[in-house]
Design an enzyme around this catalytic site. Structure first.
Site, PDB file in Angstrom:
ATOM      1  N   HIS A 203       0.813  -1.218   0.000  1.00  0.00           N
ATOM      2  CA  HIS A 203       0.000   0.000   0.000  1.00  0.00           C
ATOM      3  C   HIS A 203       0.847   1.269   0.000  1.00  0.00           C
ATOM      4  O   HIS A 203       0.398   2.319  -0.440  1.00  0.00           O
ATOM      5  CB  HIS A 203      -1.035  -0.039   1.120  1.00  0.00           C
ATOM      6  CG  HIS A 203      -2.162  -0.939   0.739  1.00  0.00           C
ATOM      7  ND1 HIS A 203      -2.237  -2.228   1.174  1.00  0.00           N
ATOM      8  CD2 HIS A 203      -3.172  -0.754  -0.134  1.00  0.00           C
ATOM      9  CE1 HIS A 203      -3.286  -2.802   0.601  1.00  0.00           C
ATOM     10  NE2 HIS A 203      -3.873  -1.932  -0.186  1.00  0.00           N
ATOM     11  N   GLU A 445     -10.700 -11.486  -5.011  1.00  0.00           N
ATOM     12  CA  GLU A 445      -9.262 -11.380  -4.728  1.00  0.00           C
ATOM     13  C   GLU A 445      -8.757 -12.555  -3.901  1.00  0.00           C
ATOM     14  O   GLU A 445      -7.620 -12.569  -3.457  1.00  0.00           O
ATOM     15  CB  GLU A 445      -8.939 -10.037  -4.066  1.00  0.00           C
ATOM     16  CG  GLU A 445      -9.836  -9.662  -2.921  1.00  0.00           C
ATOM     17  CD  GLU A 445      -9.551  -8.259  -2.369  1.00  0.00           C
ATOM     18  OE1 GLU A 445      -8.517  -7.664  -2.707  1.00  0.00           O
ATOM     19  OE2 GLU A 445     -10.377  -7.778  -1.578  1.00  0.00           O
ATOM     20  N   ASP A 469      -4.130  -8.808  -4.274  1.00  0.00           N
ATOM     21  CA  ASP A 469      -4.294  -9.913  -3.331  1.00  0.00           C
ATOM     22  C   ASP A 469      -4.436 -11.250  -4.035  1.00  0.00           C
ATOM     23  O   ASP A 469      -3.871 -12.253  -3.587  1.00  0.00           O
ATOM     24  CB  ASP A 469      -5.508  -9.658  -2.427  1.00  0.00           C
ATOM     25  CG  ASP A 469      -5.175  -8.668  -1.332  1.00  0.00           C
ATOM     26  OD1 ASP A 469      -4.134  -8.854  -0.682  1.00  0.00           O
ATOM     27  OD2 ASP A 469      -5.919  -7.699  -1.149  1.00  0.00           O
ATOM     28  N   CYS A 516      -9.286  -4.004 -10.640  1.00  0.00           N
ATOM     29  CA  CYS A 516      -8.829  -2.779  -9.993  1.00  0.00           C
ATOM     30  C   CYS A 516      -7.486  -2.954  -9.290  1.00  0.00           C
ATOM     31  O   CYS A 516      -7.009  -2.053  -8.628  1.00  0.00           O
ATOM     32  CB  CYS A 516      -9.885  -2.252  -9.025  1.00  0.00           C
ATOM     33  SG  CYS A 516     -10.279  -3.421  -7.731  1.00  0.00           S
TER      34      CYS A 516
HETATM   35  C1  PEP Z   1      -6.304  -5.704  -4.719  1.00  0.00           C
HETATM   36  O1  PEP Z   1      -6.110  -6.516  -3.824  1.00  0.00           O
HETATM   37  O2  PEP Z   1      -5.973  -5.900  -5.911  1.00  0.00           O
HETATM   38  C2  PEP Z   1      -6.936  -4.411  -4.433  1.00  0.00           C
HETATM   39  C3  PEP Z   1      -7.268  -3.591  -5.391  1.00  0.00           C
HETATM   40  O3  PEP Z   1      -7.137  -4.083  -3.137  1.00  0.00           O
HETATM   41  P1  PEP Z   1      -5.966  -3.586  -2.156  1.00  0.00           P
HETATM   42  O4  PEP Z   1      -4.742  -3.330  -2.992  1.00  0.00           O
HETATM   43  O5  PEP Z   1      -6.457  -2.365  -1.482  1.00  0.00           O
HETATM   44  O6  PEP Z   1      -5.792  -4.751  -1.230  1.00  0.00           O
HETATM   45 MG    MG Z   2      -7.087  -6.291  -1.935  1.00  0.00          MG
END
Ligand code: PEP
Ligand code: MG
Length: 592
Positions: A203, A445, A469, A516
């Site tokens: 993140h 995910e 994920d 996403c």
């Molecule tokens: C993902 O896991 O691809 C996602 C978009 O969510 P995050 O990156 O916030 O876990």
């Molecule tokens: Mg995620």
């Protein structure tokens, strides 16, 4: 495989190879967040000097106290009392009589240097509190650790640095940055950052993109190679960081920086053009946001709506929870500013690498496999319902969609929907308006969700594939661990097969399916993703123009053939080679 990590060039130039986290080039001065790792000497103290050690301890406490009070005031002035509350909790640790008298008693008994004794006592507290059944006590661990480090630095005379002290534009260098550090960076003079640890989809890396500053993570030794104010270049395109660059290197990068900025400007010309292939297939190209303040960037880069709003950032850097009204205002504001496009509001995804100083997430051995996201929300319907109420109320003012993170099976999805239904009924009873036809979707995910997506598709209006994920769970590769980053392969055939399963299952039930995760912005794979049949790609705003450029330069028919071929290959390397070759056929001068 990663190449050699570190190479020394003429003079004292040091080139470090890491993982590109956000594109662009910065040439500047380094600002190491922590001067060095704290070393705690185990020194014996003569009996006659014990009193001096106690005085030294008390002075360090007083100094720490005034530091925390100053930060408290600054944050309260700049960002409001709410955000400053965390420092109130830090003051409480300092005022903990039991802890402080235990240090003094042990100091008298053991006659060892006070920093050593202090850290021993503190570690004991941390150990005991981490294992406590009492949630409140577990929540104190991060406060105690933060304050403990500050006291220790004052005892050792080392300067504790923070982003607040950054007075001039600089490149932040740190072992790691928490999402809450990055969340306030836009207010500081941070022009790039470089960290020792982290992966491409951590993140911290994702946040760098929304800050629109170059970043490289996973450099392993950047903190030990850099000094305060060292000249430094961060090349977020290639994942390089160069410390003490030679004149020749600086010149080379100045040219490259200009070229890159020109290229980016050129791409922005596509802003108002559709994401349509040469043979007329149009796809929804949306953007991801972390905070409502990212919306202008979404618009500036020509994205059609927001495919993922990571709402958990609203819960960070504070000790309390955002109220229903505060959330309502944020969602409503975002919905209005992105109108007439829509915004997919993902419900709270705490846990994993998004830890809060708040009480919700206790210490866990495997946080990515732990009490995270929808699991947490289903266990805390009070928090979940507050958020759902706020989203529903805001849906009256714009086009909002709701999306649940980390769904692993049908029971969870049904439970979440049941809670949503309750909230809707409550609002109806009170005649509070909301969009009755609001679309509800699930993030896919977790491999179990991907493999049962035929079942899940019956309960929702859309899917969005969270590859960050999905890849880590499918390939058993921790997304934030730079040591195994070479195994984190979006092009792995296992990942492609999962995506194909999800897309086919969604379309069989006539629901749309987007992506996403960061893979949606990996331009090498855009052709394959298109060919697999995804209806929407949602990526960081700054990546949107590049993806659009690829879509507009290829044929859907070709993309389908490439995807089909890719599905028949046996390694990620083969898939990537195919994707690159086909991309070069379509855009001969592209650098991939
Ligand atoms: C993902 O896991 O691809 C996602 C978009 O969510 P995050 O990156 O916030 O876990
Ligand atoms: Mg995620």
């Amino acid at each position: 495989m990663r190449k050699s990590k570190k190479s020394k060039h003429k003079s004292n130039e040091i080139v470090l190879k890491g993982i590109p986290a956000a594109p662009g080039i910065t040439i500047g001065r380094a600002y190491p967040l922590y001067d060095e790792e704290i070393r705690i000497p185990r020194r014996r103290i003569r009996e006659g000097l014990v009193q001096d050690e106690i005085i030294r301890f008390k002075k360090a406490l007083a100094r720490t106290r005034s530091e925390i009070l100053a930060i408290h005031k600054k944050i309260a002035d700049e960002m409001g009392m709410e955000k400053a509350r965390i420092f109130g909790a830090h003051l409480m640790v300092l005022e903990d009589e039991v802890l402080m008298s235990e240090v003094i008693a042990k100091l008298k008994k053991d006659r060892l240097a006070v920093e050593y004794v202090f850290w021993q006592v503190l570690e004991k507290y941390i150990r005991v509190l981490s294992k406590s059944d009492d949630e409140y006590l577990r929540e104190r661990v991060s406060d105690i650790t933060d304050v403990g480090r500050r006291i220790l630095k004052n005892l050792l005379g080392a300067k504790h640095r923070s982003l607040d002290e950054l007075k001039e534009k600089a490149v932040v260098v740190a072992y790691d940055l928490s999402p809450s550090d990055t969340a306030v960076m836009h207010r500081r003079n941070v022009i790039a950052f470089a960290t020792d640890i982290g992966g491409r989809t951590s993140h911290t890396a994702i946040m760098a993109k929304s800050l629109e500053i170059p970043a490289v993570v996973g450099l392993e030794t950047v903190t030990s190679s850099v000094r305060n104010n060292s000249a430094i270049i961060v090349d977020g395109n290639r994942g390089l960081t160069i410390i003490n660059p030679s004149r020749h290197t600086i010149k080379k990068y100045q040219l490259e920086k200009k070229r890159f900025e020109k290229f980016e400007k050129h791409l922005l010309k596509l802003k108002n053009l559709p994401a349509k292939t040469l043979d007329g297939k149009e796809i929804d190209l949306a953007a991801n946001i972390e905070l409502p303040t990212d919306v202008p960037s979404v618009l500036a880069h020509g994205a059609k709506g927001i495919g993922l709003y990571r709402t958990e950032y609203m819960y960070m850097n504070r000790k309390d929870l955002p109220s229903e009204d505060e959330q309502f205002k944020a969602y409503k504001g975002a919905a209005l500013s992105i109108s007439p496009h829509s915004i997919v509001v993902r419900t709270l995804d705490l846990g994993g690498d998004k830890f809060l100083s708040q009480f919700e997430v206790p210490y866990e051995m495997n946080p990515f496999l732990g009490w995270r996201a929808i699991r947490f929300c289903l266990a805390r319907p009070d928090i979940f319902k507050t958020q759902l109420r706020a989203i529903l109320r805001a849906s009256h003012y714009g086009k909002l969609k709701i999306m649940y993170p980390m769904i692993s099976g049908i029971e969870e999805l049904k439970q979440a929907n049941a809670i949503l239904k309750e909230v809707k009924e409550e609002l109806e009873k009170k005649s509070i308006p909301f969009d009755k036809a609001i679309e509800v979707g699930a993030m896919i995910e977790v491999p179990s969700a991907a493999l049962t997506s035929d079942v899940l598709a019956k309960e929702v209006k859309f899917f969005s594939i969270g590859t960050n994920d999905l890849i880590q769970y499918a390939l058993a590769v921790d997304r934030v661990n730079e040591k195994i980053a070479y195994l984190y392969e979006p092009a792995h055939p296992a990942v492609l097969r999962l995506i194909k399963t999800i897309v086919d299952n969604a379309h069989r039930e006539n629901i749309w399916v987007g992506m996403c995760g960061e893979m949606a912005g990996d331009i090498t794979l855009t052709m394959i993703l298109l060919g697999l049949g995804l209806d929407e790609l949602s990526t960081s705003p700054i990546i949107v123009p590049e993806v659009k450029r690829i879509i507009r330069a290829i044929k859907y028919e070709d993309a389908r053939k490439v995807a089909e071929k890719a599905l028949s290959l046996s390694t990620g390397g083969e898939v990537e080679a195919l994707a690159k070759a086909k991309l070069k056929e379509a855009i001969p001068h592209i650098a991939v």
